[in-house]
Design a protein around this motif. Structure first.
Motif, short mmCIF file in Angstrom:
data_model
loop_
_atom_site.label_atom_id
_atom_site.label_comp_id
_atom_site.label_asym_id
_atom_site.label_seq_id
_atom_site.Cartn_x
_atom_site.Cartn_y
_atom_site.Cartn_z
N LYS A 143 0.83 -1.20 0.00
CA LYS A 143 0.00 0.00 0.00
C LYS A 143 0.87 1.26 0.00
CE LYS A 143 -4.11 -1.96 2.21
NZ LYS A 143 -5.02 -1.89 3.38
N VAL A 144 1.95 1.21 0.77
CA VAL A 144 2.87 2.36 0.81
C VAL A 144 3.47 2.58 -0.57
CG1 VAL A 144 5.04 3.22 1.80
CG2 VAL A 144 3.39 2.02 3.26
N TRP A 145 3.89 1.48 -1.20
CA TRP A 145 4.52 1.55 -2.52
C TRP A 145 3.55 2.13 -3.55
CZ3 TRP A 145 3.47 -1.34 -7.08
CH2 TRP A 145 4.45 -1.26 -8.07
N ARG A 146 2.30 1.69 -3.53
CA ARG A 146 1.30 2.19 -4.47
C ARG A 146 1.03 3.68 -4.23
NH1 ARG A 146 -3.69 -1.83 -4.13
NH2 ARG A 146 -4.56 -0.28 -5.57
N LYS A 147 1.01 4.07 -2.96
CA LYS A 147 0.80 5.48 -2.63
C LYS A 147 1.96 6.34 -3.15
CE LYS A 147 0.83 8.65 1.28
NZ LYS A 147 1.07 8.78 2.73
N ASP A 148 3.16 5.81 -3.03
CA ASP A 148 4.33 6.56 -3.47
C ASP A 148 4.37 6.70 -4.98
OD1 ASP A 148 5.14 7.00 -0.90
OD2 ASP A 148 6.57 5.35 -0.86
N TRP A 149 3.99 5.65 -5.71
CA TRP A 149 3.93 5.75 -7.16
C TRP A 149 2.88 6.78 -7.58
CZ3 TRP A 149 6.68 4.84 -11.30
CH2 TRP A 149 7.71 3.89 -11.25
N TYR A 150 1.77 6.83 -6.84
CA TYR A 150 0.74 7.82 -7.12
C TYR A 150 1.29 9.23 -6.87
CZ TYR A 150 -3.49 10.63 -6.70
OH TYR A 150 -4.44 11.60 -6.85
N LEU A 151 2.08 9.39 -5.79
CA LEU A 151 2.67 10.69 -5.46
C LEU A 151 3.60 11.15 -6.60
CD1 LEU A 151 4.13 11.87 -2.10
CD2 LEU A 151 5.59 11.95 -4.11
N VAL A 152 4.45 10.24 -7.08
CA VAL A 152 5.38 10.59 -8.16
C VAL A 152 4.62 10.93 -9.43
CG1 VAL A 152 7.21 9.69 -9.65
CG2 VAL A 152 7.26 9.20 -7.21
N THR A 153 3.59 10.15 -9.74
CA THR A 153 2.79 10.41 -10.94
C THR A 153 2.08 11.75 -10.85
OG1 THR A 153 2.42 8.03 -11.19
CG2 THR A 153 0.97 9.50 -12.42
N LYS A 156 1.70 17.47 -12.43
CA LYS A 156 1.56 18.87 -11.98
C LYS A 156 2.67 19.74 -12.56
CE LYS A 156 1.09 21.72 -7.82
NZ LYS A 156 1.09 21.74 -6.33
N PHE A 157 3.88 19.19 -12.59
CA PHE A 157 5.03 19.95 -13.10
C PHE A 157 5.53 19.27 -14.38
CE2 PHE A 157 4.92 20.48 -8.48
CZ PHE A 157 4.87 21.87 -8.38
N VAL A 158 4.76 19.45 -15.44
CA VAL A 158 5.01 18.75 -16.70
C VAL A 158 6.36 19.15 -17.30
CG1 VAL A 158 4.18 18.37 -19.04
CG2 VAL A 158 2.55 18.53 -17.15
N MET A 159 6.67 20.44 -17.28
CA MET A 159 7.91 20.92 -17.89
C MET A 159 9.12 20.34 -17.17
SD MET A 159 8.64 22.74 -20.53
CE MET A 159 7.24 23.82 -20.80
N LEU A 160 9.07 20.33 -15.84
CA LEU A 160 10.14 19.73 -15.04
C LEU A 160 10.33 18.27 -15.41
CD1 LEU A 160 12.10 19.52 -12.55
CD2 LEU A 160 10.06 19.09 -11.17
N THR A 161 9.20 17.55 -15.49
CA THR A 161 9.25 16.12 -15.81
C THR A 161 9.85 15.89 -17.20
OG1 THR A 161 7.28 15.76 -14.46
CG2 THR A 161 7.88 14.02 -16.00
N LEU A 162 9.43 16.71 -18.16
CA LEU A 162 9.95 16.56 -19.53
C LEU A 162 11.46 16.78 -19.57
CD1 LEU A 162 7.29 18.31 -21.79
CD2 LEU A 162 8.00 15.92 -21.89
N LEU A 163 11.93 17.81 -18.87
CA LEU A 163 13.36 18.11 -18.85
C LEU A 163 14.16 16.97 -18.24
CD1 LEU A 163 13.20 21.88 -17.85
CD2 LEU A 163 14.18 20.99 -19.96
N ALA A 175 10.78 26.71 -21.11
CA ALA A 175 10.56 26.75 -19.67
C ALA A 175 11.08 28.05 -19.07
CB ALA A 175 11.25 25.56 -19.01
N SER A 176 12.21 28.53 -19.57
CA SER A 176 12.80 29.78 -19.08
C SER A 176 11.89 30.96 -19.40
CB SER A 176 14.19 30.00 -19.69
OG SER A 176 15.07 28.97 -19.30
N VAL A 177 11.35 30.98 -20.64
CA VAL A 177 10.45 32.07 -21.04
C VAL A 177 9.19 32.08 -20.18
CG1 VAL A 177 8.96 32.89 -22.92
CG2 VAL A 177 11.30 32.17 -23.40
N ARG A 178 8.69 30.89 -19.85
CA ARG A 178 7.46 30.79 -19.05
C ARG A 178 7.72 30.89 -17.55
NH1 ARG A 178 4.82 25.43 -21.59
NH2 ARG A 178 3.45 25.69 -19.77
N GLY A 179 8.98 31.02 -17.18
CA GLY A 179 9.33 31.17 -15.76
C GLY A 179 9.21 29.88 -14.97
N GLU A 180 9.33 28.72 -15.63
CA GLU A 180 9.18 27.43 -14.95
C GLU A 180 10.53 26.77 -14.70
OE1 GLU A 180 6.35 24.86 -16.80
OE2 GLU A 180 5.04 26.51 -17.37
N ALA A 181 11.61 27.48 -15.01
CA ALA A 181 12.94 26.90 -14.83
C ALA A 181 13.75 27.66 -13.80
CB ALA A 181 13.69 26.92 -16.16
#
Length: 400
Positions: free
Chosen positions: A198-208, A213-220, A394-400
């Motif tokens: 259950k802890v492991w499933r919760k943590d995978w949900y947290l990472v997902t 939420k932070f798509v640009m960060l994830t892409l980079l 990301a820099s132009v949008r202020g997300e970096a």
């Protein structure tokens, strides 16, 4: 302040000892298995399958432990496991015993990296992260240069077991420093659920959820991971490419490796001088692009000179890229979630490394090693271009 500096210097010395020991371990282990298997190359090839397999198995769940334990104590335990495993290898009488111990050591190493980054992030003041990572590149590079040289001297003057013993001494030095360093106070998450599943499933949900939420960060981060995957896949064919496509002798290839080490050290030293002029995302993206260009030059080389220039450039550029990657993660991922984020991203990276290494091996069988390496490097360059474009967005949008 004096104590703080001593702690930072101590951490860098521990990293340098461990890095040098890793190279001693890699070279000595390859020779030991090669000798024990009556000079069967396939036996050595199995070693290169064990590490990503161990990483894949451990990283998928290790982050759940890392973020709920004292990272310093966990690092000390992992050092102990690695020391015990290498000690066992010295005394091992059969190949299967060595493989089992290699898996244990690789598993401990797979957990160690995502455990050490949150600890270092808490130990070093935020304003010093980029500078520390610049000096860390030098510490890693010293192992790159000194480790193979020390392995050659120790194996030549003594034996493979002597080289493994020297690795144990270096790890003992690193763990002694770690014991002397303080624990870092991090708000550890309590385990409310019963059962690790259950802890492991919760943590995978947290990472997902964090990644969405932070798509640009994830892409980079994923793009840089893909570049890392391609470097690993290309490096797996480096020896064959140097011999078959460029026609280098063993001594010339050894010199090429030394030039790569000098390039990494040179890039690391330059990084300490200019790092304050760049943001972490610039180090990450431009370093990745420089590394890809160095690989391209190496892949299309037909003689020693351009190949040596290529490996010098790629090694120096990757020093920038790695420092940028670590600093970028420290700046954007909460320290109390860093172990889970890093572990689970690395489990994806391990899968991709296995897949891309297999793909390039198939291309090699269908065509030749030069074509396989060139295709791999072109893919790497394409990823680097996309990384730069997204980092600028990301820099132009202020997300970096």
């Amino acid at each position: 302040m004096k104590n703080y500096r001593l702690r930072a210097i101590g951490m860098l010395i521990a990293i340098a000892c461990a890095s040098c020991g890793d190279w001693l371990y890699l070279i000595a282990l390859n020779l030991k298995v090669y000798e024990q298997a009556d000079h069967a190359a396939a036996a050595v090839a199995i070693l290169y399958m064990i590490k990503p397999a161990a990483g894949l198995l451990m990283n998928s769940w290790a982050g759940s432990i890392i973020d709920r334990l004292d990272n310093r104590k966990l690092m000390i335990l992992l050092y102990g496991i690695r020391i015990a495993g290498i000690t066992g290898m010295i005394m091992a009488a059969s190949l299967w015993q060595i493989y089992v111990l290699v898996f244990i050591v690789a598993a401990a190493g797979a957990i160690f990296e995502p455990a050490s980054l949150p600890y270092i992030t808490g130990l070093i003041h935020k304003r010093h992260w980029k500078r520390f990572n610049s000096y860390r590149a030098i510490a890693d590079g010293s192992g790159f240069v000194l480790g193979p040289a020390a392995a050659g001297i120790l194996v030549g003057a003594g034996s493979v077991e002597v080289a493994l013993g020297a690795n144990i001494l270096l790890l003992l030095a690193a763990v002694s420093i770690c014991i002397a360093l303080p624990s870092v106070k991090v708000s550890l998450e309590e385990r409310a659920e019963k059962g690790w599943l259950k802890v492991w499933r919760k943590d995978w949900y947290l990472v997902t959820a964090f990644s969405k939420k932070f798509v640009m960060l994830t892409l980079l981060l994923l793009l840089f991971s893909c570049i890392t995957v391609m470097t690993a896949a290309v490096d797996s064919m480096e020896v064959a490419f140097s011999a078959e496509a460029i026609g280098l002798s063993e001594s010339a290839y050894g010199l090429l490796v030394s030039i790569a080490g000098i390039g990494f050290i040179s890039g690391s030293v330059l990084l300490t001088i200019v790092s304050h002029h760049f943001r972490s995302i610039q180090l990450l993206s431009y370093g990745g692009a420089g590394g890809a260009l160095g690989y391209i030059l190496f892949a299309y080389s037909q003689s020693f000179l351009p190949a040596s220039v290529g490996v010098f450039i790629l090694s120096g550029a990757l020093a920038f890229a790695n420092a940028g990657y670590m600093t970028y993660m420290q700046e954007h991922i909460p320290i109390e979630q860093m172990g889970r984020m890093m572990s689970m991203y690395q489990s994806i990276e391990a899968i991709l490394i296995i897949v891309m290494t297999a793909v390039l091996a198939v291309i090699n069988q269908l065509t030749d090693v030069a074509a396989a390496v060139q295709i791999g490097c072109l893919i790497m360059l394409s990823l680097a271009v996309v990384l730069i474009l997204i980092s600028k967005s990301a820099s132009v949008r202020g997300e970096a």
